[in-house]
Design a protein around this motif. Structure first.
Motif, short mmCIF file in Angstrom:
data_model
loop_
_atom_site.label_atom_id
_atom_site.label_comp_id
_atom_site.label_asym_id
_atom_site.label_seq_id
_atom_site.Cartn_x
_atom_site.Cartn_y
_atom_site.Cartn_z
N LEU A 183 0.83 -1.21 0.00
CA LEU A 183 0.00 0.00 0.00
C LEU A 183 0.86 1.26 0.00
N LYS A 184 1.85 1.29 0.88
CA LYS A 184 2.70 2.49 1.00
C LYS A 184 3.50 2.73 -0.27
N THR A 185 4.06 1.68 -0.83
CA THR A 185 4.83 1.83 -2.07
C THR A 185 3.96 2.36 -3.19
N THR A 186 2.73 1.88 -3.25
CA THR A 186 1.81 2.30 -4.31
C THR A 186 1.38 3.75 -4.11
N VAL A 187 1.10 4.13 -2.88
CA VAL A 187 0.76 5.53 -2.59
C VAL A 187 1.92 6.43 -2.99
N ASP A 188 3.16 6.02 -2.68
CA ASP A 188 4.35 6.79 -3.06
C ASP A 188 4.45 6.93 -4.58
N ASP A 189 4.11 5.87 -5.30
CA ASP A 189 4.20 5.89 -6.76
C ASP A 189 3.24 6.92 -7.37
N ILE A 190 2.09 7.11 -6.72
CA ILE A 190 1.04 7.97 -7.27
C ILE A 190 1.11 9.39 -6.72
N ALA A 191 1.66 9.56 -5.53
CA ALA A 191 1.56 10.82 -4.78
C ALA A 191 2.14 12.02 -5.53
N ASP A 192 1.52 13.19 -5.26
CA ASP A 192 2.05 14.45 -5.79
C ASP A 192 3.16 14.95 -4.86
N SER A 252 3.16 16.99 -2.52
CA SER A 252 2.77 17.15 -1.11
C SER A 252 2.48 15.81 -0.44
N GLY A 253 2.62 14.72 -1.20
CA GLY A 253 2.44 13.39 -0.61
C GLY A 253 1.06 12.80 -0.74
N TRP A 254 0.11 13.55 -1.32
CA TRP A 254 -1.27 13.06 -1.46
C TRP A 254 -1.44 12.27 -2.74
N ALA A 255 -2.19 11.18 -2.66
CA ALA A 255 -2.46 10.34 -3.82
C ALA A 255 -3.97 10.11 -3.95
N PHE A 256 -4.47 10.17 -5.18
CA PHE A 256 -5.89 9.91 -5.44
C PHE A 256 -6.14 8.42 -5.24
N LEU A 257 -7.05 8.09 -4.32
CA LEU A 257 -7.22 6.71 -3.91
C LEU A 257 -7.66 5.81 -5.07
N ALA A 258 -8.46 6.31 -5.98
CA ALA A 258 -8.91 5.49 -7.13
C ALA A 258 -7.71 5.06 -7.97
N GLU A 259 -6.73 5.96 -8.14
CA GLU A 259 -5.53 5.61 -8.90
C GLU A 259 -4.66 4.63 -8.12
N VAL A 260 -4.64 4.77 -6.81
CA VAL A 260 -3.90 3.83 -5.96
C VAL A 260 -4.47 2.42 -6.14
N GLY A 261 -5.79 2.31 -6.09
CA GLY A 261 -6.44 1.01 -6.25
C GLY A 261 -6.16 0.39 -7.60
N ALA A 262 -6.18 1.21 -8.65
CA ALA A 262 -5.93 0.70 -10.01
C ALA A 262 -4.50 0.19 -10.15
N VAL A 304 -6.43 10.16 5.57
CA VAL A 304 -7.40 10.21 4.46
C VAL A 304 -8.05 11.58 4.41
N ASP A 305 -8.19 12.11 3.21
CA ASP A 305 -8.82 13.42 3.01
C ASP A 305 -9.94 13.26 1.99
N GLU A 306 -11.16 13.65 2.36
CA GLU A 306 -12.30 13.59 1.45
C GLU A 306 -12.57 14.99 0.91
N ARG A 307 -12.43 15.15 -0.38
CA ARG A 307 -12.54 16.47 -1.00
C ARG A 307 -13.79 16.55 -1.86
N TYR A 342 -8.54 11.12 -1.10
CA TYR A 342 -7.09 11.15 -1.23
C TYR A 342 -6.46 10.54 0.00
N VAL A 343 -5.29 9.95 -0.18
CA VAL A 343 -4.61 9.27 0.92
C VAL A 343 -3.15 9.70 0.97
N LYS A 344 -2.62 9.76 2.19
CA LYS A 344 -1.24 10.17 2.39
C LYS A 344 -0.62 9.30 3.47
N ILE A 345 0.64 8.95 3.30
CA ILE A 345 1.32 8.15 4.32
C ILE A 345 1.54 9.03 5.55
#
Length: 249
Positions: free
Chosen positions: A176-185, A187-197, A229-232, A243-246
């Motif tokens: 999970l953490k590696t994938t969030v890192d791969d997607i994150a902008d 500021s460290g935030w990653a769109f959860l739908a892209e993380v899941g994909a 987790v941040d709900e926007r 969005y999710v952030k480590i």
């Protein structure tokens, strides 16, 4: 590119290696990915071991394909299903395949179909060998289909006394953490739908239901020590983007 719900799918079922008890749930699951325009099931219908399938065939309009076991110890069903799959592939009538089996003999078939540009979904029991699982674009375990115990994390908490769900261990947290890192902008935030994909591409059998959660969002929200987790709100729409952030980053 076609929407996934517009995909025409060939559903090929190995009656010898799949239980018939949840056929409706399996077809409902397949409907999430596309329209099953071809539905065939393979087996030796003279044998009592597959008799349980017969009432389901009429109810769900599945075409039975008779395949006698000509030689002891040889699985003729596998050969018939593979030959049919290749015929369907070359007919160019479908966009993808759903191979319903727990048999590793279909590994090469799944690879070949994907090499030809087709999407391949697999459905089988948890005993399914890993090579067949990773050969598919996505693999779903029968045990989680229609499981009523899966609901917002309650199932995961009561799992030891009920259904046996996968443990959320350090290896899974690392994925999970590696994938969030791969997607994150930045500021460290990653769109959860892209993380899941992306997780799905790394691990074709990934499904939050394997861990007792109906969706990825409640699973991530349960890991409060690891993630924020941040709900926007989406402007002019009654929806939210997650969005999710480590934690600590």
């Amino acid at each position: 590119m076609k929407n996934k719900n517009d995909l025409k799918l060939a559903v090929l079922i190995d009656a010898d290696n799949i239980p018939y008890s949840n056929i409706k749930g399996m077809l409902d699951e397949i409907a999430k990915f596309g329209l099953p325009t071809i539905k065939r099931i393979y087996g030796d219908w003279t044998k009592p071991t597959v008799s349980g399938w017969k009432p389901a065939l009429l109810e769900h309009a599945i075409t039975p394909i008779q395949q006698y076991g000509y030689t002891t110890g040889k699985n003729a069903t596998d050969s018939a299903m593979i030959i049919d799959a290749m015929d369907i592939l070359h007919s160019e009538k479908v966009d993808g395949f759903c191979l319903v089996s727990s048999d590793s003999d279909f590994t090469r078939l799944a690879i070949r179909l994907r090499e030809s540009g087709k999407t391949v979904f697999g459905i089988g029991e948890k005993k399914t060998p890993k090579p067949f699982i990773v050969a598919c674009d996505k693999f779903i375990y029968i045990e989680i289909i229609g499981n009523k115990e899966i609901s917002k994390g309650k199932a995961a908490q009561s799992a030891p006394n009920t259904t046996e769900f996968d443990a959320i261990d350090s290896k899974f947290i690392k994925l999970l953490k590696t994938t969030v890192d791969d997607i994150a902008d930045d500021s460290g935030w990653a769109f959860l739908a892209e993380v899941g994909a992306l997780i799905m591409k790394k691990k074709p059998d990934f499904d939050p239901r394997n861990y007792g959660y109906p969706k990825l969002t409640p699973l991530i929200k349960s890991l409060t020590k690891e993630f924020v987790v941040d709900e926007r709100n989406v402007e002019n729409k009654h929806i939210k983007h997650i969005y999710v952030k480590i934690k600590g980053k």
